[in-house]
Design an enzyme around this catalytic site. Structure first.
Site, PDB file in Angstrom:
ATOM      1  CD  GLU A  40      -2.771   1.109   2.573  1.00 48.32           C
ATOM      2  OE1 GLU A  40      -2.383   0.445   3.563  1.00 48.32           O
ATOM      3  OE2 GLU A  40      -3.835   1.756   2.562  1.00 48.32           O
ATOM      4  CE  LYS A 110      -7.422   1.699   3.468  1.00 54.63           C
ATOM      5  NZ  LYS A 110      -6.184   2.242   4.068  1.00 54.63           N
ATOM      6  CB  CYS A 151      -4.866  -1.391   4.320  1.00 55.92           C
ATOM      7  SG  CYS A 151      -4.067  -1.335   5.957  1.00 55.92           S
TER       8      CYS A 151
END
Lengths: 272, 272
Positions: A40, A110, A151
């Site tokens: 990331e 995300k 994440c």
């Protein structure tokens, strides 16, 4: 399927980060990886005040270099993430996915933003400078379907479940847990998402940099559909490469048919 | 809230098992437990050919004794599970819940039946002799809401999520993982269900009996809303008692607001 995970250091200099990626790919080329995963925010320090400054539009300089590298090394490149700017000025935390010819075959923004305020621990409010995505990301490869999330998305069992119901046999997660949440939750999250959905999970993080404002836990990890750790790094930069067989997904699902045993007559996760 | 978990041996003699429960309650009474949890199938060997023979109707001998004991010791008794027979002849894996007066305040019939066939490991087809339940079980207590499910139910993230959305701050799980699934999955399942939903999870198993046809993993466990193991037993019989503070649920949810961060605009778990 030979999968490589690059746990690289992230420098303030974008060019240097891209050169690092190229160096890793060059160093591992004799090992013939099929799939390569970056961490990331691999070319932007993980600092919410910098996301806009480092952001680029799709097709920009970083995107072009990544596409070129995927083609040059004939790999599927799951290109960690970078801040993506759009015309309206919003910035997303975005992962681009390239095939062996350098074509973009998918991208993930995300979906769940990391806003946390732990007493005596970490404070980080990602939503102050980022906009959340809204799409599930599953791409087709010659090995089967691969899902991608970023994440904090892994915190939500609904999201992994939806990816696996869409056919993902591997879930790739560029991530950067910190020194509070990492030791407490990183490993068990990857193990249980793998186990619940009987898929491989792949967590790839930046190397630890104690001078950074946000200290990554590192610990890039690869987990089997049985929830077993296949490989795991520590804090230092480097890479791991492992040969996995996606038929293991079907074998585990036959022995312990969790997906089949869901009581879909009683509940269901609905997309909206 | 003082919670006791009894990891008892299970004998073929029902009377003896009930006497054991009483002995444990007598032994721990000076410690003043508020809630006591028994293991799955605590008065029937975990053998699918015996469930019908050992089954009783609600209000039967075992039920009556449990109600009496809850009142005698003034405890909330989450009475593990026993085979429950109904008029139509079906048998369920059922957990009764009694309050401090001995009133039944809820019951849970195991929803997900354990049918497994692991190469070189365990084979067990529970659905051959049991009928699955269909209801979510959450009861009100003076401490707050407590959810209950049985063993294999914990494998399905949807079920824990629904219990926590119904307000459960503690999820109690009488269970009996075996020597294949136990070492591989017991601990991480309890930790991640606790963590994902930011609730306490409580797994209570029978003690290991190497002569039984099904060998329980034991390892009764208590996990905090942060996913941390508060207490854990080994294979032997005995009990643990711990004082937990349900305010911890709200504290953890404030620091890391996972339930709030669910993207309910994108997905939702629907009950049918």
């Amino acid at each position: 399927m030979k999968i490589a995970q690059i746990q690289m250091k992230v420098y303030p200099d974008k060019e240097k980060n891209l050169k690092e990626v190229e160096m890793y790919l060059e160093n591992m080329k004799e090992e013939n990886p099929d799939v390569v995963v970056l961490p990331e925010m691999f070319n932007c320090p993980y600092d919410k005040t910098l996301f806009e400054e480092y952001s680029e539009e799709e097709g920009g300089k970083t995107w072009s270099k990544l596409s070129e590298l995927a083609e040059k090394y004939s790999i599927y490149l799951f290109a960690g993430s970078i801040p993506e700017k759009v015309d309206s000025g919003e910035v997303y935390n975005t992962s681009y996915i390239f095939d062996r010819k350098g074509n973009q075959i998918g991208k993930h923004r995300k979906v769940h933003l990391f806003d946390i305020d732990i007493e005596g621990g970490q404070t980080f409010i990602e939503s102050e400078t980022l906009t959340p995505g809204k799409d599930l990301t599953v791409v087709d490869t010659e090995f089967g379907k691969i899902g991608l999330m970023i994440c904090y998305d892994i915190r939500f069992p609904e999201w992994s479940r939806l990816l696996s119901l869409k056919g993902a046999k591997v879930i790739i997660v560029p991530g950067a847990f910190n020194m509070t949440t990492g030791p407490a939750h990183w490993e068990i999250s990857f193990r249980v998402r793998a186990l619940d959905n009987q898929v491989f999970t792949v967590g790839t993080a930046p190397a630890q940099d104690k001078e950074a404002s946000y200290t990554s836990y590192g610990n890039s990890i690869l987990v089997s559909p049985w929830g077993k750790i296949i490989d795991r790094m520590s804090f230092e930069d480097g890479y791991i490469i492992n040969d996995i067989d996606l038929r293991e997904v079907e074998e585990v699902r036959k022995q312990l048919p969790l997906l089949k045993h869901r009581r879909t007559d009683l509940y269901e996760i609905k997309e909206k």
